[in-house]
Design an enzyme around this catalytic site. Structure first.
Site, mmCIF file in Angstrom:
data_model
loop_
_atom_site.group_PDB
_atom_site.id
_atom_site.type_symbol
_atom_site.label_atom_id
_atom_site.label_comp_id
_atom_site.label_asym_id
_atom_site.label_seq_id
_atom_site.Cartn_x
_atom_site.Cartn_y
_atom_site.Cartn_z
ATOM 1 N N LYS A 1 4.251 -8.089 4.679
ATOM 2 C CA LYS A 1 4.637 -9.054 3.640
ATOM 3 C C LYS A 1 6.149 -9.227 3.494
ATOM 4 C CE LYS A 1 0.485 -8.650 0.797
ATOM 5 N NZ LYS A 1 -0.076 -8.400 -0.530
ATOM 6 N N ASP B 1 0.262 -13.361 -5.077
ATOM 7 C CA ASP B 1 -0.313 -12.116 -5.627
ATOM 8 C C ASP B 1 -0.086 -12.011 -7.140
ATOM 9 O OD1 ASP B 1 -1.398 -11.015 -3.294
ATOM 10 O OD2 ASP B 1 0.521 -10.144 -2.701
HETATM 11 P P1 NAP Z 1 2.095 0.378 -1.649
HETATM 12 O O1 NAP Z 1 3.136 -0.660 -1.531
HETATM 13 O O2 NAP Z 1 1.920 1.367 -0.540
HETATM 14 O O3 NAP Z 1 2.390 1.211 -3.015
HETATM 15 C C1 NAP Z 1 1.598 2.304 -3.390
HETATM 16 C C2 NAP Z 1 2.046 2.819 -4.752
HETATM 17 O O4 NAP Z 1 1.119 3.820 -5.172
HETATM 18 C C3 NAP Z 1 3.430 3.468 -4.756
HETATM 19 O O5 NAP Z 1 4.014 3.241 -5.997
HETATM 20 C C4 NAP Z 1 3.092 4.948 -4.587
HETATM 21 O O6 NAP Z 1 4.027 5.821 -5.171
HETATM 22 C C5 NAP Z 1 1.812 5.057 -5.378
HETATM 23 N N1 NAP Z 1 0.967 6.163 -4.922
HETATM 24 C C6 NAP Z 1 0.326 6.259 -3.730
HETATM 25 N N2 NAP Z 1 -0.378 7.407 -3.675
HETATM 26 C C7 NAP Z 1 -0.172 8.044 -4.853
HETATM 27 C C8 NAP Z 1 -0.620 9.290 -5.392
HETATM 28 N N3 NAP Z 1 -1.448 10.102 -4.709
HETATM 29 N N4 NAP Z 1 -0.201 9.640 -6.624
HETATM 30 C C9 NAP Z 1 0.627 8.833 -7.322
HETATM 31 N N5 NAP Z 1 1.090 7.663 -6.867
HETATM 32 C C10 NAP Z 1 0.687 7.255 -5.640
HETATM 33 O O7 NAP Z 1 0.659 -0.244 -1.868
HETATM 34 P P2 NAP Z 1 0.286 -1.670 -2.522
HETATM 35 O O8 NAP Z 1 0.284 -2.715 -1.483
HETATM 36 O O9 NAP Z 1 1.095 -1.866 -3.744
HETATM 37 O O10 NAP Z 1 -1.272 -1.423 -2.894
HETATM 38 C C11 NAP Z 1 -1.601 -0.490 -3.887
HETATM 39 C C12 NAP Z 1 -3.104 -0.607 -4.257
HETATM 40 O O11 NAP Z 1 -3.394 -1.897 -4.739
HETATM 41 C C13 NAP Z 1 -4.048 -0.377 -3.082
HETATM 42 O O12 NAP Z 1 -5.174 0.310 -3.562
HETATM 43 C C14 NAP Z 1 -4.441 -1.779 -2.686
HETATM 44 O O13 NAP Z 1 -5.700 -1.814 -2.054
HETATM 45 C C15 NAP Z 1 -4.489 -2.475 -4.038
HETATM 46 N N6 NAP Z 1 -4.241 -3.933 -3.975
HETATM 47 C C16 NAP Z 1 -5.167 -4.770 -4.539
HETATM 48 C C17 NAP Z 1 -4.948 -6.141 -4.507
HETATM 49 C C18 NAP Z 1 -5.944 -7.089 -5.120
HETATM 50 O O14 NAP Z 1 -5.899 -8.295 -4.841
HETATM 51 N N7 NAP Z 1 -6.831 -6.619 -5.957
HETATM 52 C C19 NAP Z 1 -3.789 -6.674 -3.907
HETATM 53 C C20 NAP Z 1 -2.856 -5.771 -3.353
HETATM 54 C C21 NAP Z 1 -3.098 -4.395 -3.391
HETATM 55 P P3 NAP Z 1 5.334 6.374 -4.404
HETATM 56 O O15 NAP Z 1 6.332 5.261 -4.456
HETATM 57 O O16 NAP Z 1 5.719 7.555 -5.210
HETATM 58 O O17 NAP Z 1 4.899 6.697 -3.011
#
Ligand code: NAP
Length: 280
Positions: free
Chosen positions: A64, A100
Protein backbone atom coordinates in the site's frame (compact mmCIF):
# COMPACT_ATOMS: atom_id res chain seq x y z
CA UNK A 1 -13.26 -4.39 -18.26
CA UNK A 2 -10.50 -5.86 -16.09
CA UNK A 3 -9.80 -5.35 -12.40
CA UNK A 4 -7.56 -7.10 -9.86
CA UNK A 5 -6.20 -7.22 -6.35
CA UNK A 6 -2.43 -7.23 -5.93
CA UNK A 7 -0.49 -8.09 -2.77
CA UNK A 8 1.07 -11.01 -0.96
CA UNK A 9 -0.85 -13.11 -0.04
CA UNK A 10 -4.07 -12.59 -2.03
CA UNK A 11 -5.24 -16.20 -2.38
CA UNK A 12 -7.90 -15.92 0.38
CA UNK A 13 -9.11 -12.43 -0.58
CA UNK A 14 -12.92 -12.11 -0.75
CA UNK A 15 -12.68 -9.07 -3.04
CA UNK A 16 -13.17 -11.01 -6.31
CA UNK A 17 -16.57 -12.41 -5.18
CA UNK A 18 -17.66 -9.01 -3.86
CA UNK A 19 -16.67 -6.98 -6.93
CA UNK A 20 -17.84 -9.51 -9.50
CA UNK A 21 -21.26 -9.65 -7.79
CA UNK A 22 -21.39 -5.87 -8.21
CA UNK A 23 -20.43 -6.05 -11.91
CA UNK A 24 -23.02 -8.76 -12.55
CA UNK A 25 -25.79 -6.86 -10.74
CA UNK A 26 -25.43 -3.89 -13.12
CA UNK A 27 -24.84 -6.04 -16.23
CA UNK A 28 -21.21 -5.01 -16.65
CA UNK A 29 -18.93 -7.38 -18.55
CA UNK A 30 -15.94 -7.26 -16.21
CA UNK A 31 -13.60 -9.60 -14.36
CA UNK A 32 -11.69 -9.20 -11.09
CA UNK A 33 -8.63 -11.38 -10.49
CA UNK A 34 -6.19 -12.13 -7.68
CA UNK A 35 -2.62 -11.36 -8.76
CA UNK A 36 0.07 -12.24 -6.19
CA UNK A 37 2.80 -9.57 -6.18
CA UNK A 38 5.64 -9.48 -3.66
CA UNK A 39 7.12 -6.21 -2.42
CA UNK A 40 10.33 -6.82 -4.40
CA UNK A 41 8.29 -7.37 -7.60
CA UNK A 42 6.04 -4.33 -7.46
CA UNK A 43 7.56 -2.64 -10.54
CA UNK A 44 7.01 -5.75 -12.67
CA UNK A 45 3.54 -6.18 -11.17
CA UNK A 46 2.39 -2.71 -12.22
CA UNK A 47 3.98 -3.14 -15.66
CA UNK A 48 2.02 -6.41 -16.08
CA UNK A 49 -1.24 -4.62 -15.18
CA UNK A 50 -0.53 -1.81 -17.64
CA UNK A 51 0.57 -4.12 -20.48
CA UNK A 52 -2.55 -6.22 -19.99
CA UNK A 53 -4.80 -3.15 -19.92
CA UNK A 54 -6.32 -3.53 -16.44
CA UNK A 55 -8.71 -0.63 -15.77
CA UNK A 56 -8.14 -0.56 -12.03
CA UNK A 57 -6.92 -2.59 -9.08
CA UNK A 58 -6.91 -2.88 -5.31
CA UNK A 59 -3.64 -2.91 -3.42
CA UNK A 60 -3.24 -4.87 -0.21
CA UNK A 61 -0.50 -5.90 2.21
CA UNK A 62 2.46 -5.26 1.83
CA UNK A 63 2.22 -2.87 -1.15
CA UNK A 64 0.00 0.00 0.00
CA UNK A 65 2.88 2.40 0.58
CA UNK A 66 5.37 0.97 -1.92
CA UNK A 67 3.01 1.57 -4.84
CA UNK A 68 2.88 5.35 -4.39
CA UNK A 69 6.10 6.23 -6.29
CA UNK A 70 4.82 4.20 -9.27
CA UNK A 71 1.65 6.30 -9.64
CA UNK A 72 1.19 9.57 -11.54
CA UNK A 73 -1.16 11.14 -9.01
CA UNK A 74 -2.77 10.35 -5.67
CA UNK A 75 -5.92 11.81 -4.15
CA UNK A 76 -5.68 14.09 -1.07
CA UNK A 77 -7.15 11.26 1.07
CA UNK A 78 -4.40 8.84 0.03
CA UNK A 79 -1.76 11.53 0.41
CA UNK A 80 -2.78 12.25 4.01
CA UNK A 81 -2.95 8.55 4.90
CA UNK A 82 0.33 7.87 3.07
CA UNK A 83 -1.04 4.66 1.55
CA UNK A 84 -3.03 3.60 -1.51
CA UNK A 85 -5.52 0.71 -1.63
CA UNK A 86 -7.20 1.54 -4.96
CA UNK A 87 -5.74 2.52 -8.34
CA UNK A 88 -7.48 3.47 -11.59
CA UNK A 89 -6.31 4.32 -15.06
CA UNK A 90 -7.60 7.69 -16.17
CA UNK A 91 -6.73 8.99 -19.66
CA UNK A 92 -3.41 7.16 -19.66
CA UNK A 93 -2.27 8.08 -16.16
CA UNK A 94 -2.48 6.16 -12.88
CA UNK A 95 -4.48 7.69 -10.04
CA UNK A 96 -4.17 6.25 -6.51
CA UNK A 97 -6.79 6.57 -3.79
CA UNK A 98 -7.46 5.19 -0.31
CA UNK A 99 -10.92 3.94 0.65
CA UNK A 100 -9.99 2.15 3.93
CA UNK A 101 -10.68 5.09 6.26
CA UNK A 102 -13.85 6.21 4.48
CA UNK A 103 -14.99 2.58 4.34
CA UNK A 104 -14.61 2.38 8.10
CA UNK A 105 -16.54 5.65 8.58
CA UNK A 106 -19.28 4.48 6.22
CA UNK A 107 -19.66 1.23 8.19
CA UNK A 108 -20.33 3.29 11.34
CA UNK A 109 -22.71 5.67 9.54
CA UNK A 110 -24.87 2.76 8.37
CA UNK A 111 -25.15 1.60 12.01
CA UNK A 112 -26.23 5.09 13.14
CA UNK A 113 -23.09 6.27 14.97
CA UNK A 114 -23.04 10.04 15.59
CA UNK A 115 -19.54 11.49 15.14
CA UNK A 116 -19.91 15.01 16.46
CA UNK A 117 -17.80 15.85 19.55
CA UNK A 118 -16.79 12.22 20.20
CA UNK A 119 -13.57 10.73 21.56
CA UNK A 120 -12.08 7.68 19.82
CA UNK A 121 -9.43 5.34 21.20
CA UNK A 122 -7.50 3.32 18.61
CA UNK A 123 -5.61 0.21 19.73
CA UNK A 124 -2.69 -0.30 17.31
CA UNK A 125 -0.80 2.08 15.02
CA UNK A 126 -0.27 0.05 11.84
CA UNK A 127 -1.58 0.63 8.33
CA UNK A 128 -5.28 0.18 9.12
CA UNK A 129 -5.03 2.36 12.24
CA UNK A 130 -3.42 5.10 10.17
CA UNK A 131 -6.27 5.20 7.64
CA UNK A 132 -8.89 5.12 10.41
CA UNK A 133 -7.17 7.76 12.58
CA UNK A 134 -6.73 10.22 9.70
CA UNK A 135 -10.31 9.85 8.52
CA UNK A 136 -11.90 10.07 11.98
CA UNK A 137 -9.79 13.13 12.82
CA UNK A 138 -11.11 14.83 9.67
CA UNK A 139 -14.62 14.17 10.97
CA UNK A 140 -13.66 16.13 14.09
CA UNK A 141 -13.12 13.29 16.56
CA UNK A 142 -10.54 13.61 19.31
CA UNK A 143 -8.21 10.59 18.86
CA UNK A 144 -6.08 8.67 21.36
CA UNK A 145 -3.70 6.15 19.74
CA UNK A 146 -2.29 3.34 21.90
CA UNK A 147 0.37 0.99 20.55
CA UNK A 148 2.79 -1.69 21.77
CA UNK A 149 5.61 0.22 20.05
CA UNK A 150 4.87 3.59 21.61
CA UNK A 151 7.10 5.46 19.13
CA UNK A 152 4.77 4.44 16.32
CA UNK A 153 1.77 5.73 18.30
CA UNK A 154 3.58 9.02 18.83
CA UNK A 155 4.48 9.26 15.15
CA UNK A 156 0.90 8.60 14.06
CA UNK A 157 -0.52 11.12 16.54
CA UNK A 158 1.96 13.63 15.04
CA UNK A 159 0.74 12.85 11.52
CA UNK A 160 -2.88 13.38 12.58
CA UNK A 161 -2.04 16.66 14.32
CA UNK A 162 -0.01 17.74 11.27
CA UNK A 163 -3.17 17.42 9.17
CA UNK A 164 -5.13 19.62 11.58
CA UNK A 165 -6.61 16.81 13.71
CA UNK A 166 -6.66 16.42 17.48
CA UNK A 167 -4.61 13.41 18.64
CA UNK A 168 -2.68 12.06 21.62
CA UNK A 169 -0.78 8.81 22.12
CA UNK A 170 0.28 6.24 24.69
CA UNK A 171 1.27 2.68 25.40
CA UNK A 172 -1.15 -0.16 24.60
CA UNK A 173 -2.75 -1.27 27.86
CA UNK A 174 -5.59 -0.66 30.23
CA UNK A 175 -6.05 2.86 31.65
CA UNK A 176 -8.57 5.50 32.61
CA UNK A 177 -9.19 6.07 28.89
CA UNK A 178 -11.58 3.10 29.12
CA UNK A 179 -14.25 5.17 30.86
CA UNK A 180 -13.78 8.15 28.53
CA UNK A 181 -13.95 6.53 25.07
CA UNK A 182 -17.09 6.99 22.98
CA UNK A 183 -15.65 4.77 20.26
CA UNK A 184 -13.03 2.05 20.86
CA UNK A 185 -11.37 0.52 17.78
CA UNK A 186 -9.21 -2.61 17.94
CA UNK A 187 -6.83 -2.70 14.93
CA UNK A 188 -4.13 -5.21 15.94
CA UNK A 189 -4.24 -8.79 14.60
CA UNK A 190 -4.63 -10.14 18.16
CA UNK A 191 -7.73 -12.37 18.12
CA UNK A 192 -7.46 -13.61 14.54
CA UNK A 193 -6.34 -17.02 15.75
CA UNK A 194 -8.97 -17.24 18.49
CA UNK A 195 -6.62 -16.02 21.21
CA UNK A 196 -7.63 -13.99 24.28
CA UNK A 197 -7.13 -10.22 24.09
CA UNK A 198 -4.24 -8.47 25.81
CA UNK A 199 -6.48 -7.01 28.53
CA UNK A 200 -10.11 -7.12 29.66
CA UNK A 201 -12.73 -4.38 29.25
CA UNK A 202 -14.26 -4.51 32.75
CA UNK A 203 -15.38 -0.99 33.69
CA UNK A 204 -16.06 0.15 30.12
CA UNK A 205 -19.16 2.32 29.79
CA UNK A 206 -22.02 0.46 28.04
CA UNK A 207 -22.51 3.58 25.92
CA UNK A 208 -19.12 2.99 24.24
CA UNK A 209 -19.23 1.68 20.67
CA UNK A 210 -16.61 -1.05 20.25
CA UNK A 211 -15.25 -2.13 16.87
CA UNK A 212 -12.78 -4.90 16.12
CA UNK A 213 -11.67 -4.60 12.48
CA UNK A 214 -11.00 -8.34 12.37
CA UNK A 215 -13.93 -10.14 10.68
CA UNK A 216 -12.73 -13.73 10.85
CA UNK A 217 -13.61 -14.91 13.41
CA UNK A 218 -16.78 -12.84 13.39
CA UNK A 219 -16.61 -12.39 17.16
CA UNK A 220 -13.12 -12.12 18.64
CA UNK A 221 -12.54 -12.49 22.38
CA UNK A 222 -12.20 -8.68 22.50
CA UNK A 223 -15.58 -8.10 20.82
CA UNK A 224 -17.24 -10.79 22.96
CA UNK A 225 -15.93 -9.07 26.10
CA UNK A 226 -17.33 -5.72 24.90
CA UNK A 227 -20.74 -7.28 24.23
CA UNK A 228 -20.74 -8.87 27.70
CA UNK A 229 -20.20 -5.38 29.14
CA UNK A 230 -23.28 -4.12 27.29
CA UNK A 231 -21.51 -2.17 24.52
CA UNK A 232 -22.74 -1.84 20.95
CA UNK A 233 -20.27 -3.89 18.87
CA UNK A 234 -19.27 -4.26 15.24
CA UNK A 235 -16.66 -6.43 13.51
CA UNK A 236 -14.60 -5.51 10.42
CA UNK A 237 -16.82 -7.04 7.75
CA UNK A 238 -18.66 -3.81 6.97
CA UNK A 239 -15.34 -1.93 6.77
CA UNK A 240 -14.25 -4.48 4.16
CA UNK A 241 -17.57 -4.09 2.35
CA UNK A 242 -17.54 -0.30 2.23
CA UNK A 243 -13.87 0.06 1.26
CA UNK A 244 -14.86 -2.22 -1.67
CA UNK A 245 -18.03 -0.28 -2.44
CA UNK A 246 -16.09 3.00 -2.51
CA UNK A 247 -13.36 1.46 -4.71
CA UNK A 248 -16.03 0.14 -7.11
CA UNK A 249 -17.60 3.60 -7.32
CA UNK A 250 -14.18 5.25 -7.77
CA UNK A 251 -13.46 2.99 -10.78
CA UNK A 252 -16.89 3.16 -12.41
CA UNK A 253 -18.22 6.61 -11.43
CA UNK A 254 -21.65 5.22 -10.51
CA UNK A 255 -23.47 4.01 -7.40
CA UNK A 256 -22.51 0.48 -6.38
CA UNK A 257 -25.13 -2.24 -5.86
CA UNK A 258 -24.27 -2.52 -2.17
CA UNK A 259 -26.74 -5.27 -1.19
CA UNK A 260 -25.43 -7.59 -3.95
CA UNK A 261 -21.84 -6.98 -2.91
CA UNK A 262 -22.73 -7.51 0.74
CA UNK A 263 -24.47 -10.82 0.03
CA UNK A 264 -21.50 -12.06 -2.02
CA UNK A 265 -19.13 -11.14 0.78
CA UNK A 266 -21.20 -12.93 3.41
CA UNK A 267 -21.49 -16.03 1.22
CA UNK A 268 -17.77 -15.93 0.39
CA UNK A 269 -16.93 -15.72 4.07
CA UNK A 270 -19.26 -18.61 4.90
CA UNK A 271 -17.63 -20.88 2.32
CA UNK A 272 -14.13 -19.79 3.34
CA UNK A 273 -15.01 -20.86 6.91
CA UNK A 274 -14.24 -24.33 5.64
CA UNK A 275 -10.69 -23.26 4.78
CA UNK A 276 -8.15 -21.10 6.62
CA UNK A 277 -9.44 -17.62 5.70
CA UNK A 278 -7.18 -14.56 6.12
CA UNK A 279 -8.40 -11.05 6.91
CA UNK A 280 -7.33 -8.55 4.19
P1 NAP B 1 0.04 -3.70 10.47
O1 NAP B 1 0.28 -2.50 9.65
O2 NAP B 1 1.04 -4.82 10.45
O3 NAP B 1 -0.11 -3.21 12.02
C1 NAP B 1 -0.30 -4.13 13.06
C2 NAP B 1 -0.51 -3.37 14.37
O4 NAP B 1 -0.86 -4.33 15.37
C3 NAP B 1 0.73 -2.64 14.88
O5 NAP B 1 0.31 -1.50 15.56
C4 NAP B 1 1.33 -3.65 15.84
O6 NAP B 1 2.06 -3.07 16.90
C5 NAP B 1 0.10 -4.28 16.43
N1 NAP B 1 0.34 -5.64 16.92
C6 NAP B 1 0.63 -6.73 16.18
N2 NAP B 1 0.76 -7.81 16.97
C7 NAP B 1 0.56 -7.39 18.24
C8 NAP B 1 0.58 -8.04 19.51
N3 NAP B 1 0.81 -9.36 19.63
N4 NAP B 1 0.34 -7.29 20.61
C9 NAP B 1 0.10 -5.97 20.51
N5 NAP B 1 0.08 -5.30 19.35
C10 NAP B 1 0.30 -6.01 18.21
O7 NAP B 1 -1.34 -4.39 10.14
P2 NAP B 1 -2.66 -3.70 9.52
O8 NAP B 1 -2.60 -3.71 8.05
O9 NAP B 1 -2.91 -2.41 10.22
O10 NAP B 1 -3.78 -4.79 9.93
C11 NAP B 1 -4.09 -4.99 11.28
C12 NAP B 1 -5.36 -5.89 11.41
O11 NAP B 1 -6.46 -5.28 10.79
C13 NAP B 1 -5.21 -7.26 10.77
O12 NAP B 1 -5.89 -8.19 11.58
C14 NAP B 1 -5.95 -7.10 9.46
O13 NAP B 1 -6.45 -8.33 8.99
C15 NAP B 1 -7.08 -6.17 9.87
N6 NAP B 1 -7.61 -5.34 8.76
C16 NAP B 1 -8.95 -5.38 8.50
C17 NAP B 1 -9.47 -4.60 7.48
C18 NAP B 1 -10.94 -4.61 7.18
O14 NAP B 1 -11.36 -4.16 6.10
N7 NAP B 1 -11.77 -5.09 8.07
C19 NAP B 1 -8.63 -3.78 6.70
C20 NAP B 1 -7.25 -3.76 7.01
C21 NAP B 1 -6.75 -4.56 8.04
P3 NAP B 1 3.63 -2.72 16.81
O15 NAP B 1 3.71 -1.44 16.05
O16 NAP B 1 4.03 -2.59 18.23
O17 NAP B 1 4.28 -3.86 16.10
Amino acid sequence: MKFAIIGDPVDHSLSPQMHEAGFKAVGLDAVYQRIPVKNSEIGQGVRYLLDNRYDGWNVTYPLKEAIIPLLDRVTPEALDIGAVNTVKRVDGYLLGHNTDGEGFVQSLITKGFEFSGKKAVILGAGGAAKAIAMTLAKKGLDILILNRNVEKARWLAGQVSGCGGKASWGCLGIGDWLQKADLLIQTTPVGMKGEEYLFGLRGISPSTWVVDIIYHPAVTAFLGDAAKNGCQTMNGLDMLLYQGVLAWEFWLNRDAPVSFMQRALTEGLRSSDECDCANE
